[in-house]
Design an enzyme around this catalytic site. Structure first.
Site, PDB file in Angstrom:
ATOM      1  N   ASP A  81     -54.828  -9.955  -3.096  1.00  0.00           N
ATOM      2  CA  ASP A  81     -55.599 -11.197  -3.187  1.00  0.00           C
ATOM      3  C   ASP A  81     -54.791 -12.440  -2.837  1.00  0.00           C
ATOM      4  O   ASP A  81     -53.570 -12.447  -2.851  1.00  0.00           O
ATOM      5  CB  ASP A  81     -56.190 -11.358  -4.601  1.00  0.00           C
ATOM      6  CG  ASP A  81     -55.136 -11.295  -5.697  1.00  0.00           C
ATOM      7  OD1 ASP A  81     -54.143 -10.549  -5.549  1.00  0.00           O
ATOM      8  OD2 ASP A  81     -55.274 -12.008  -6.717  1.00  0.00           O
ATOM      9  N   GLU A 139     -54.650  -9.805  -8.491  1.00  0.00           N
ATOM     10  CA  GLU A 139     -53.467 -10.015  -9.345  1.00  0.00           C
ATOM     11  C   GLU A 139     -53.471 -11.408  -9.945  1.00  0.00           C
ATOM     12  O   GLU A 139     -52.956 -11.625 -11.019  1.00  0.00           O
ATOM     13  CB  GLU A 139     -52.177  -9.796  -8.527  1.00  0.00           C
ATOM     14  CG  GLU A 139     -50.915  -9.748  -9.372  1.00  0.00           C
ATOM     15  CD  GLU A 139     -50.458 -11.095  -9.884  1.00  0.00           C
ATOM     16  OE1 GLU A 139     -49.993 -11.176 -11.048  1.00  0.00           O
ATOM     17  OE2 GLU A 139     -50.546 -12.086  -9.150  1.00  0.00           O
ATOM     18  N   GLU A 140     -54.066 -12.357  -9.216  1.00  0.00           N
ATOM     19  CA  GLU A 140     -53.938 -13.767  -9.593  1.00  0.00           C
ATOM     20  C   GLU A 140     -54.954 -14.229 -10.625  1.00  0.00           C
ATOM     21  O   GLU A 140     -54.932 -15.385 -11.015  1.00  0.00           O
ATOM     22  CB  GLU A 140     -54.079 -14.666  -8.348  1.00  0.00           C
ATOM     23  CG  GLU A 140     -53.038 -14.434  -7.267  1.00  0.00           C
ATOM     24  CD  GLU A 140     -51.667 -15.000  -7.613  1.00  0.00           C
ATOM     25  OE1 GLU A 140     -51.501 -15.545  -8.718  1.00  0.00           O
ATOM     26  OE2 GLU A 140     -50.766 -14.880  -6.766  1.00  0.00           O
ATOM     27  N   ARG A 180     -33.851  -6.309 -11.839  1.00  0.00           N
ATOM     28  CA  ARG A 180     -33.448  -6.577 -13.212  1.00  0.00           C
ATOM     29  C   ARG A 180     -33.979  -5.462 -14.105  1.00  0.00           C
ATOM     30  O   ARG A 180     -35.178  -5.223 -14.177  1.00  0.00           O
ATOM     31  CB  ARG A 180     -33.974  -7.917 -13.713  1.00  0.00           C
ATOM     32  CG  ARG A 180     -33.500  -8.190 -15.137  1.00  0.00           C
ATOM     33  CD  ARG A 180     -33.958  -9.509 -15.699  1.00  0.00           C
ATOM     34  NE  ARG A 180     -33.367  -9.699 -17.018  1.00  0.00           N
ATOM     35  CZ  ARG A 180     -32.178 -10.252 -17.245  1.00  0.00           C
ATOM     36  NH1 ARG A 180     -31.454 -10.707 -16.232  1.00  0.00           N
ATOM     37  NH2 ARG A 180     -31.710 -10.364 -18.478  1.00  0.00           N
ATOM     38  N   HIS A 366     -47.136 -20.149  -4.428  1.00  0.00           N
ATOM     39  CA  HIS A 366     -48.226 -20.982  -4.964  1.00  0.00           C
ATOM     40  C   HIS A 366     -48.141 -22.433  -4.494  1.00  0.00           C
ATOM     41  O   HIS A 366     -48.620 -23.327  -5.187  1.00  0.00           O
ATOM     42  CB  HIS A 366     -48.289 -20.935  -6.504  1.00  0.00           C
ATOM     43  CG  HIS A 366     -48.706 -19.596  -7.050  1.00  0.00           C
ATOM     44  ND1 HIS A 366     -49.491 -19.448  -8.179  1.00  0.00           N
ATOM     45  CD2 HIS A 366     -48.444 -18.337  -6.629  1.00  0.00           C
ATOM     46  CE1 HIS A 366     -49.689 -18.158  -8.416  1.00  0.00           C
ATOM     47  NE2 HIS A 366     -49.045 -17.468  -7.481  1.00  0.00           N
TER      48      HIS A 366
HETATM   49 ZN   LIG Z   1     -48.942 -15.471  -7.555  1.00  0.00          ZN
HETATM   50 ZN   LIG Z   2     -47.859 -12.614  -6.567  1.00  0.00          ZN
END
Ligand SMILES: [Zn+2]
Ligand SMILES: [Zn+2]
Length: 394
Positions: A81, A139-140, A180, A366
Site C-alpha cells: 500500500d 500496512e499503513e 537488530r 512519509h
Molecule cells: Zn510507512
Molecule cells: Zn513502510
C-alpha cells in the site's frame, strides 16, 4: 555455489526489478484499496507459474517448493500500500494518482519480493524446503493487513518456522543493510481525549470550570507515566501533538480536545499504562470539577526480531554482501504491522539501505520528496532469496 547463482540471477533481473518498481510507484493505491496492485502482482506470479491464494481481499500468498526433500518453511513478506501524500518529485515514474504516493517504499518491497520469487523459481532444483510469499495489503492503516492475513491463516498450512521482511531505510546507503536482534520497533496507541468544564467570561473564572487549566495539569501529570511509572530499562514515549482549546483572550471554552500517541515495547506495561493514564486524567479532571473522556485506539504491537534467527540471518547477509555492508540498527519508536508476525512467529525485519547523498536521495519516509536509490535493487532481490534458502537449511 547457490550464492553465486543467486548473485548472477539478481544481476540479470535488475532492470526488470527497476521497471516493476517504477510501474508500482507510478500507480500507488491507498491501504485496503490495492486492487490494481494486487492484480498486477497476481499476473506476475502467474507468469512465474505460481499459484496464489487471496487473503484479506487484496493480499496474496504463494508457495515456491524446492525440489530437494525438506519440510522446512520460511515466509517472506512484502507490503503493497501507499500513502495519502502528493508526490513532489519530478521523476519519469512520478505518481499518476494525484494525492497518493509510495512514500514508504512499499513499491520497492513488492518489486523486490517479485524478483526474489523469480530467482527462487529459477533455482527450484537447487534447494529444499518451501518459501511462502506474502504480499500483504494495508500496512499503513489500522487494523493493518498483517493482522487480517494472520486471522485468515497466512501463517498456517504450511506453518513457517521463520518470517522475514525487508523495509527501505533512507538513513542507510544503498548497497548496505541493517539488522537488530531483539526489540526493534514500538507498539503505538492513539489517544483521543476530551476535557470538559464550563465555559464563560475570562474575567469571571470563579463562575466557570476552566478546561484549559485542567488540561494543563493533565498534560504535565501524564508525563509522570513515563518518568515515574515506566521501567527506565524499557523505552516508552508519550506525545500530544494536538491540543485545541478554542476560546479567546476573554473566553474560557467549554472543552479542550487532545490527540496524542503512546509507544512502548512491552505488552504488559502497555496495558498497565493505558489504565494508569486514563485513571490519572479522569482523576485530575474530577478533582478540579470537570470531566475527562479518555479514548485509546489500540495500534500495532511492538516488533521483536527473534534473537537466534536474527543473528543467524545477519550472518547470512554478511556472507552474501560482505561484513562491511551489514550494519547494526538502533531501536526505532515508529510502528510497523510486521510486528504482528513477530508476535506469533520467529521473525526478522531488516532494513534495506536506499540512500544516495550525491543524488540527493535522503528524504525521510512519509515525505513528498521521498525516493529510493534504485541501486538498492542490485541486492534486495538476491539477498532475500539467499536468506530464505539459508534459513531452509541449504
Ligand atoms: Zn510507512
Ligand atoms: Zn513502510
Amino acid at each position: 555455489m547457490i550464492k553465486e547463482q543467486i548473485q548472477q540471477l539478481s544481476k540479470d533481473i535488475f532492470n526488470d526489478t527497476v521497471a516493476t518498481r517504477r510501474h508500482l510507484h507510478a500507480h500507488p493505491e491507498l491501504s485496503f484499496n490495492e486492487v490494481e496492485t494486487s492484480a498486477y502482482v497476481a499476473g506476475r506470479l502467474e507468469a512465474l507459474g505460481l499459484q496464489y491464494q487471496r487473503m484479506a481481499d487484496n493480499g496474496l500468498v504463494a508457495l515456491i517448493k524446492g525440489d530437494k526433500p525438506s519440510d522446512k518453511v520460511v515466509a517472506l513478506r512484502a507490503d503493497m500500500d501507499a500513502l495519502p501524500i502528493t508526490e513532489a518529485n519530478d521523476v519519469p515514474y512520478k505518481s499518476q494518482n494525484v494525492g497518493v504516493m509510495h512514500a514508504c517504499g512499499h513499491d520497492a518491497h513488492t518489486s523486490s519480493l517479485l524478483g526474489t520469487a523469480r530467482i527462487l523459481t529459477d533455482l527450484k532444483s537447487q534447494f529444499g524446503g518451501t518459501v511462502k510469499l506474502i504480499f500483504q495489503p494495508a500496512e499503513e492503516k489500522l487494523p493493518g493487513g498483517a493482522s487480517l492475513m494472520i486471522k485468515e491463516g497466512v501463517l498456517e498450512n504450511p506453518k513457517p518456522q521463520a518470517v522475514l521482511g525487508q523495509h527501505v531505510m533512507p538513513l542507510i546507503e544503498a548497497g548496505k543493510v541493517g539488522f537488530r536482534a531483539g526489540k526493534y520497533m514500538a507498539s503505538t496507541d492513539e489517544l483521543y481525549v476530551t476535557v470538559r468544564g464550563k465555559g464563560g467570561h475570562g474575567a469571571q473564572p470563579q463562575q466557570n470550570i476552566d478546561p484549559v487549566i485542567i488540561t494543563a495539569h493533565i498534560l504535565t501529570a501524564l508525563q509522570t507515566i513515563i518518568s515515574r511509572f515506566a521501567d527506565p530499562k524499557s523505552p516508552s514515549v508519550l506525545s500530544f501533538g494536538k491540543v485545541i482549546a478554542n476560546g479567546a483572550t476573554n473566553v474560557i471554552p467549554n472543552e479542550v480536545y487532545l490527540e496524542g500517541t503512546f509507544r512502548t515495547m512491552d505488552e504488559n506495561w502497555r496495558n498497565d499504562a493505558h489504565i494508569k493514564m486514563k485513571k490519572m486524567a479522569e482523576g485530575i479532571a474530577e478533582s478540579m470539577g470537570g470531566t475527562c473522556e479518555f479514548n485509546i485506539m489500540r495500534g500495532y504491537p511492538f516488533l521483536i526480531n527473534e534473537e537466534k534467527l536474527t543473528i543467524a540471518t545477519r550472518g547470512h547477509a554478511e556472507d552474501y554482501l560482505g561484513k562491511e555492508n551489514v550494519l547494526d540498527l538502533d531501536i526505532w519508536m515508529a510502528a510497523e504491522d510486521f510486528a504482528y508476525y513477530s508476535q506469533v512467529a520467529d521473525s526478522c525485519f531488516y532494513r534495506l539501505g536506499t540512500r544516495n547523498e550525491s543524488r540527493g536521495i535522503t528524504s525521510s519516509v512519509h515525505t513528498p520528496t521521498f525516493d529510493v536509490e534504485e541501486d538498492a535493487f542490485k541486492i534486495s532481490t538476491g539477498l532475500m532469496a539467499y536468506l530464505a534458502v539459508k534459513q531452509l537449511g541449504n
